[in-house]
Design a protein around this motif. Structure first.
Motif, short mmCIF file in Angstrom:
data_model
loop_
_atom_site.label_atom_id
_atom_site.label_comp_id
_atom_site.label_asym_id
_atom_site.label_seq_id
_atom_site.Cartn_x
_atom_site.Cartn_y
_atom_site.Cartn_z
N HIS A 20 0.87 -1.18 0.00
CA HIS A 20 0.00 0.00 0.00
C HIS A 20 0.90 1.23 0.00
N VAL A 59 -3.39 -4.85 -2.33
CA VAL A 59 -4.32 -5.25 -1.26
C VAL A 59 -3.56 -5.33 0.08
N ARG A 96 -5.69 3.65 6.51
CA ARG A 96 -7.09 3.32 6.76
C ARG A 96 -8.05 4.08 5.83
N ASP A 97 -7.57 5.15 5.21
CA ASP A 97 -8.45 6.00 4.39
C ASP A 97 -8.62 5.39 3.00
N GLN A 98 -9.43 4.35 2.93
CA GLN A 98 -9.68 3.66 1.67
C GLN A 98 -11.19 3.49 1.47
N ILE A 99 -11.62 3.58 0.24
CA ILE A 99 -13.05 3.49 -0.05
C ILE A 99 -13.61 2.15 0.38
N GLU A 100 -12.83 1.09 0.11
CA GLU A 100 -13.23 -0.24 0.55
C GLU A 100 -12.05 -0.88 1.24
N SER A 101 -12.29 -1.92 2.01
CA SER A 101 -11.20 -2.61 2.69
C SER A 101 -10.38 -3.39 1.67
N ASP A 156 -12.27 -6.53 0.69
CA ASP A 156 -13.37 -6.29 -0.25
C ASP A 156 -12.82 -6.03 -1.65
N ARG A 157 -11.70 -5.31 -1.74
CA ARG A 157 -11.10 -5.04 -3.04
C ARG A 157 -10.63 -6.33 -3.69
N TRP A 209 -13.67 -8.30 -4.87
CA TRP A 209 -14.29 -7.70 -6.06
C TRP A 209 -13.48 -7.97 -7.31
#
Length: 259
Positions: free
Chosen positions: A36, A52, A238-243, A246-247, A250
């Motif tokens: 990340h 991820v 932590r500032d992510q649209i999805e975890s 989840d990414r 998807w």
């Protein structure tokens, strides 16, 4: 890659395995990386590469009763955890492989602290008769690292700086001291040191005063720069649209299985 191929063949007990490079060249359509931008060096990626990092990081759970009692007994001083990874890295702290002076260096340093210390790697049965275990130190052969890092009384993490441990520390906002050994650990440690939320030390010149000074700098810096910087980096992670989980789900099931 030829080394990876040999290890894979040996572990799986199979001959004539397709090589990693051939798999990559012929079949690879998705690569999920345990990275990340908040804690790894940034690099451009094509659409087939999805980051991820921190996929395993989740909110902490309640500690076992005995462990909860130990950390709560630390009062306002809080506690420190010391862990140098899973079994593959366990040789660092095994009596048979490490000079007695290194183990005693840690114990004598911790004896000078007001914080309680949970020290993973050895238990009472492996300590020699002439070793002194300070009353503020608890030795454990295993500990729930993620849950301890998420505890409100945690103050500091001393780690080998493997990528998973680094991610867990950043996710929970805990500054750390890194003593890397090999593989990705030195670069993980150096990045954290350069970014200002950790202190990198080296085994070759480790002394009690060096370790003690690093602990004091992180715990009692009047600014306090390490805790403040860690808070900033943790917020970025932590500032992510999805975890990350989840990414990953998807991108695997909807981007590829739906085609």
């Amino acid at each position: 890659m030829s080394t990876v191929d040999r290890v894979a063949a040996n572990v799986l007990g199979m001959e004539n395995l397709t090589s990693v490079l051939e798999i990559e060249n012929r079949f690879l359509s998705l690569l999920m990386t345990n990275t990340h931008f908040s804690i790894n060096y940034e690099y451009p990626t094509p659409p087939a590469v999805v980051q991820v990092g921190g996929l395993h990081c989740v909110p902490s759970k309640h500690l076992p009763e005995e462990l909860e009692s130990f950390v709560n007994g630390s009062g306002d001083d809080g506690f420190i955890i010391v862990s140098f990874g899973v079994k593959v890295f366990g040789f660092i702290l095994k009596n048979a492989d490490v000079p007695d002076g290194i183990r005693r260096l840690f114990l004598s340093t911790f004896a000078r602290l007001t914080q309680r210390v949970i020290f993973k790697g050895e238990d009472d049965s492996k300590i020699k008769d002439d070793d002194h275990i300070p009353p503020n130190v608890k030795l454990m052969s295993w500990m729930p690292q993620v849950d301890l890092l998420g505890h409100p009384k945690i103050r500091l993490f001393i780690t080998h700086c493997g990528l998973n441990s680094k991610q867990e520390a950043v996710y929970n906002g805990v500054p750390f001291i890194a003593l890397p050994v090999f593989a990705d650990q030195p670069i993980n440690a150096q990045k954290a040191h350069d970014d200002g939320y950790a202190i990198r030390l080296d085994w070759d010149n480790l002394m009690e005063e060096i370790l003690y000074d690093a602990i004091q700098r992180i715990l009692f810096d009047p600014r306090p720069r390490y805790a403040r910087r860690m808070k900033q980096v943790s917020a970025l992670m932590r500032d992510q649209i999805e975890s990350p989980m989840d990414r990953a789900i998807w991108v695997v099931f909807f981007r590829y299985f739906s085609e």
